[in-house]
Design a protein around this motif. Structure first.
Motif, PDB file in Angstrom:
ATOM      1  N   PRO A 173       0.861  -1.193   0.000  1.00 29.74           N
ATOM      2  CA  PRO A 173       0.000   0.000   0.000  1.00 29.74           C
ATOM      3  C   PRO A 173       0.896   1.240   0.000  1.00 29.74           C
ATOM      4  O   PRO A 173       1.821   1.345   0.807  1.00 29.74           O
ATOM      5  CB  PRO A 173      -0.775  -0.125   1.312  1.00 29.74           C
ATOM      6  N   ILE A 174       0.632   2.182  -0.939  1.00 31.15           N
ATOM      7  CA  ILE A 174       1.477   3.375  -1.060  1.00 31.15           C
ATOM      8  C   ILE A 174       0.575   4.610  -1.052  1.00 31.15           C
ATOM      9  O   ILE A 174       0.189   5.128  -2.109  1.00 31.15           O
ATOM     10  CB  ILE A 174       2.325   3.323  -2.342  1.00 31.15           C
ATOM     11  N   PRO A 175       0.209   5.093   0.107  1.00 36.09           N
ATOM     12  CA  PRO A 175      -0.733   6.220   0.194  1.00 36.09           C
ATOM     13  C   PRO A 175      -0.189   7.510  -0.392  1.00 36.09           C
ATOM     14  O   PRO A 175      -0.960   8.380  -0.796  1.00 36.09           O
ATOM     15  CB  PRO A 175      -0.975   6.353   1.708  1.00 36.09           C
ATOM     16  N   ASP A 176       1.150   7.651  -0.480  1.00 33.19           N
ATOM     17  CA  ASP A 176       1.720   8.898  -0.994  1.00 33.19           C
ATOM     18  C   ASP A 176       1.398   9.130  -2.466  1.00 33.19           C
ATOM     19  O   ASP A 176       1.502  10.240  -2.970  1.00 33.19           O
ATOM     20  CB  ASP A 176       3.252   8.889  -0.827  1.00 33.19           C
ATOM     21  N   PHE A 177       1.018   8.087  -3.194  1.00 33.51           N
ATOM     22  CA  PHE A 177       0.716   8.225  -4.611  1.00 33.51           C
ATOM     23  C   PHE A 177      -0.768   7.979  -4.881  1.00 33.51           C
ATOM     24  O   PHE A 177      -1.148   7.131  -5.682  1.00 33.51           O
ATOM     25  CB  PHE A 177       1.575   7.258  -5.438  1.00 33.51           C
ATOM     26  N   GLY A 178      -1.598   8.695  -4.180  1.00 33.72           N
ATOM     27  CA  GLY A 178      -3.029   8.651  -4.470  1.00 33.72           C
ATOM     28  C   GLY A 178      -3.717   7.393  -4.012  1.00 33.72           C
ATOM     29  O   GLY A 178      -4.731   6.999  -4.586  1.00 33.72           O
ATOM     30  N   GLY A 179      -3.198   6.739  -2.979  1.00 32.04           N
ATOM     31  CA  GLY A 179      -3.862   5.559  -2.451  1.00 32.04           C
ATOM     32  C   GLY A 179      -3.632   4.306  -3.267  1.00 32.04           C
ATOM     33  O   GLY A 179      -4.485   3.415  -3.280  1.00 32.04           O
ATOM     34  N   LEU A 180      -2.492   4.212  -3.952  1.00 26.30           N
ATOM     35  CA  LEU A 180      -2.188   3.006  -4.717  1.00 26.30           C
ATOM     36  C   LEU A 180      -1.934   1.822  -3.786  1.00 26.30           C
ATOM     37  O   LEU A 180      -1.470   1.976  -2.666  1.00 26.30           O
ATOM     38  CB  LEU A 180      -0.945   3.212  -5.584  1.00 26.30           C
TER      39      LEU A 180
END
Length: 287
Positions: A59-66
């Motif tokens: 989960p990568i929230p820094d890029f728009g919730g990817l």
């Protein structure tokens, strides 16, 4: 490159290999852009198809919730918002041992850097265009503080023996130059190289996880947008797929997520697994 702010890793975050410097060479991945609501379903689908457990989830929230997950040679890229044009146009994700080394190698073949290197939570990334026009996102993985490798766990019964590859079809005249291009671009030697006379002399080569198909047959080239291939010893008995054409050396099937794949019988001469070591110089929709 800017520094990524320290952040606690989400509970769902795991990587079997947090440091891609330990990889023997680049890991080329197909990309499936999906809604975040179906990521668990898609993970199970590819685990059932290949018999391979997911070995990465981020989960990568820094890029728009990817949220990303890798199963074998497939990267699932999930988002709650529409994907950008460049995300849709990007053909490959490549996990590389060294981003600087990969960019240096690609510079030798005339690749174009579309997005310069930047630091991200998994490590670092850049986006490039290969000389054949294909766009790829390169990602260098590095462990976060306290992160440990996590062995993958298969959540359901799989179907061993189905090998999923990325597929690229070109004319016979372009076949050899394209194989050489990807050997140099990926720093890998060609693993399988054969000609199938029974199918009009179609040429096949694997470079890492990429299957290059050389053919002038209209029946085959009409499927130039088919980006996946399945290699199996039982081409007429692949569970969780729907046949789209008559049984043959390269029939088409539809996967559970709607993707279309070309099917090849491993008996024509495919090696069981890629054996070529890395050579040469050792996204966002990050991989």
């Amino acid at each position: 490159m800017p520094t990524v702010p320290a952040a606690a890793l989400p509970d769902r975050w795991f990587r079997t290999t947090p440091d891609s410097a330990l990889l023997p060479g680049p890991r080329l991945l197909a990309r499936s852009l999906i809604d975040v609501s179906v990521i668990d379903e898609r993970i199970r689908s590819y685990e059932r198809l290949t018999g391979i457990p997911a070995d990465l989830r981020m989960p990568i929230p820094d890029f728009g919730g990817l949220e990303l997950a890798a199963v074998g040679n497939m990267l699932l890229i999930a988002s709650a918002r529409p994907f950008t044009e460049i995300q849709r146009r990007t053909a490959y994700s490549v996990i590389v041992p060294s981003l600087d080394g990969a960019l240096s190698r690609l510079d030798q073949v005339g690749a174009t850097v579309l997005e310069s290197p930047e630091r991200i939570l998994p490590g670092a990334r850049a986006r490039v265009r290969f000389p054949d026009g294909a766009i790829a996102e390169l990602v260098e993985h590095r462990p976060n503080p306290g992160e440990q490798p996590r062995p993958p766990e298969l959540r359901g019964s799989g179907h061993p023996g189905v090998r999923l590859l990325l597929r690229k079809a070109v004319s016979r005249s372009m076949f050899a130059p394209l194989v050489r291009l990807y050997e140099t671009a990926l720093g890998l030697d060609c693993d399988t190289r054969l000609q199938v006379e029974a199918l009009g002399g179609i040429e096949l080569a694997t470079v890492g996880n990429l299957l290059v198909v050389g053919t002038d047959s209209p029946e085959s080239t009409r499927a130039s947008d088919v980006r996946l291939a399945l290699v199996t010893s039982a081409p007429e008995d692949i569970p969780f797929t729907v046949p789209l054409g008559p049984p043959a050396g390269h029939r088409l099937v539809q996967l559970e997520d709607g993707s279309v794949a070309e099917v090849w019988d491993s008996a024509v001469g495919f090696h069981d697994t890629p054996a070529a070591p890395a050579r040469g110089t050792a996204g966002t929709d990050v991989a």
